[in-house]
Design an enzyme around this catalytic site. Structure first.
Site, PDB file in Angstrom:
ATOM      1  N   CYS A  94       0.836  -1.204   0.000  1.00 40.07           N
ATOM      2  CA  CYS A  94       0.000   0.000   0.000  1.00 40.07           C
ATOM      3  C   CYS A  94       0.869   1.252   0.000  1.00 40.07           C
ATOM      4  O   CYS A  94       0.627   2.191  -0.756  1.00 40.07           O
ATOM      5  CB  CYS A  94      -0.919  -0.009   1.212  1.00 40.07           C
ATOM      6  SG  CYS A  94      -2.048   1.395   1.285  1.00 40.07           S
ATOM      7  N   CYS A 148      -6.007  -2.868   6.994  1.00 34.89           N
ATOM      8  CA  CYS A 148      -7.222  -2.061   6.858  1.00 34.89           C
ATOM      9  C   CYS A 148      -8.384  -2.829   6.251  1.00 34.89           C
ATOM     10  O   CYS A 148      -9.529  -2.646   6.651  1.00 34.89           O
ATOM     11  CB  CYS A 148      -6.939  -0.783   6.075  1.00 34.89           C
ATOM     12  SG  CYS A 148      -6.493  -1.044   4.335  1.00 34.89           S
TER      13      CYS A 148
END
EC number: 2.8.1.13
Length: 370
Positions: free
Chosen positions: A118, A214
């Site tokens: 990410c 997440c």
């Protein structure tokens, strides 16, 4: 420890005024980064990245870093600081560059680190591009790390607060990115950051830190993989190192190297996951001592401290985020991969994780364990 006020004053006087895009997650760290740079006289622009639709991971809207609450917390801080604020939709790229890489790694028997992907493919690559479009000089985040320039080369260094240091997940940064990144929290301790947030009345001063992936906030990553692929994991045999069948596993995506719990085997002696073989859908189990080795190879290697590294390096290295760095010798293989030989055996070296090299506080480089 230096007081928050004097530490803030030092940061404010050492940062040159410039136009900066601040990546704001809604958490306290990125909010304090924005505050410090604003006080330093920088022209700040706040931005929150919308990374995925919660239904893509089968989680409720309230449980991820992309929640409406997080966006509103970031917006509130930006408004308080008098900053323009944007929400960027990067959901398509996140699915391809992070979630699909995550799924593919597990299906190949590796253990991925999606937070690194990410940072690498979304936060820094995309935000640097967006910053240029907005006429910004740099991008800032709330990461705990430092960037310094020595002899014309940009270096990534560990944070002052060793307990919060995030240099391990930033090993991929290149010279262009390092030149255009700012980490205002690199010289702060976490407690100081919270005190600064409290002092200035930021809405998220006491907000708890996110600890989970997440898009897997409940820890059930196998369910996310099955949802993403539309296929249930295929059961297969547990075998020992001699090939004897010990039982049946629920699918290789359910296991990580070094795992002991959740195997579902009624065996007297403890067994640990030592290897995953996707080619025949087999999970190899063994005793704890079988998990220790001194050698690994790494690919997709990024050198930060060197343009051309020496043939042999004596450094310290670590194979997981929370591990203390360990002495090692590093050489380059003929195929361009890197060989790391530790002075002492390391437990549960897992394919897909990152190995990061350090020379004192400086990140020498890092790559993906093969």
């Amino acid at each position: 420890m230096t007081s928050p006020s004097s530490r803030t004053a030092r940061i404010v006087t050492t940062v040159k005024p410039e136009k900066i895009l601040i990546a704001m997650s809604g958490g306290v760290d990125s909010s304090v980064a924005a505050l410090l740079l604003s006080e330093a006289g920088c022209e700040c622009v706040g931005a929150t990245m919308r990374l995925f639709h919660n239904e893509d991971a089968g989680v409720s809207r309230e449980k991820s870093c992309c929640s409406l609450e997080d966006v509103e917390d970031a917006r509130s801080v930006a408004y308080q600081l008098g900053m323009p604020f944007y929400v960027f939709n990067f959901t398509d790229g996140f699915g391809e560059q992070v979630m699909d890489r995550f799924v593919d790694a597990y299906e190949r028997g590796a253990t991925p680190n999606p937070c690194i992907d990410c940072n690498r493919y979304m936060k820094f690559a995309k935000l640097v591009e967006r910053a240029e479009l907005l006429g910004c000089d740099a991008v800032a985040t709330g990461h705990y790390a430092r960037i310094e320039q020595e002899n014309g080369r940009w270096l990534l260094k560990k944070a002052v607060d060793d307990s919060k240091d995030q240099s391990y997940v930033l090993y991929f940064l290149n010279q262009r990115q390092l030149a255009h990144l700012r980490f205002p929290l690199g010289t702060l301790h976490k407690t100081e950051a919270r005190e600064i947030a409290e002092k200035h009345g930021l809405v998220n001063a006491r907000k708890r830190d996110s600890q989970d992936i997440c898009f897997v906030p409940d820890g059930d990553y196998a369910r996310v993989i099955e949802l993403r692929t539309g296929q249930k994991a295929k059961p297969g045999p547990f075998v020992d190192r001699e090939g004897h069948v010990l039982g049946e596993h629920a699918g290789i995506i359910h296991y990580t190297i070094g795992q002991r719990k959740g195997l579902g085997l009624g065996i007297e002696h403890p067994y640990y996951v030592c290897e995953k073989r996707p080619e025949d859908n087999t999970v190899v189990l063994g005793p704890n001592e079988a998990l220790f080795t001194t050698e690994l190879d790494a690919g997709d290697f990024n050198w930060i401290a060197y343009e051309t590294p020496p043939a042999e390096l004596h450094v310290k290295a670590k194979i997981r985020y929370r591990q203390q760095e360990q002495p090692a010798t590093v050489t380059q293989n003929p195929d361009g991969t890197v060989h790391v030989s530790f002075d002492e055996p390391q437990r549960a070296i897992a394919r897909g994780q990152a190995v990061v090299l350090y020379d004192g506080d400086t990140v020498v480089g890092g790559g993906t364990i093969l």
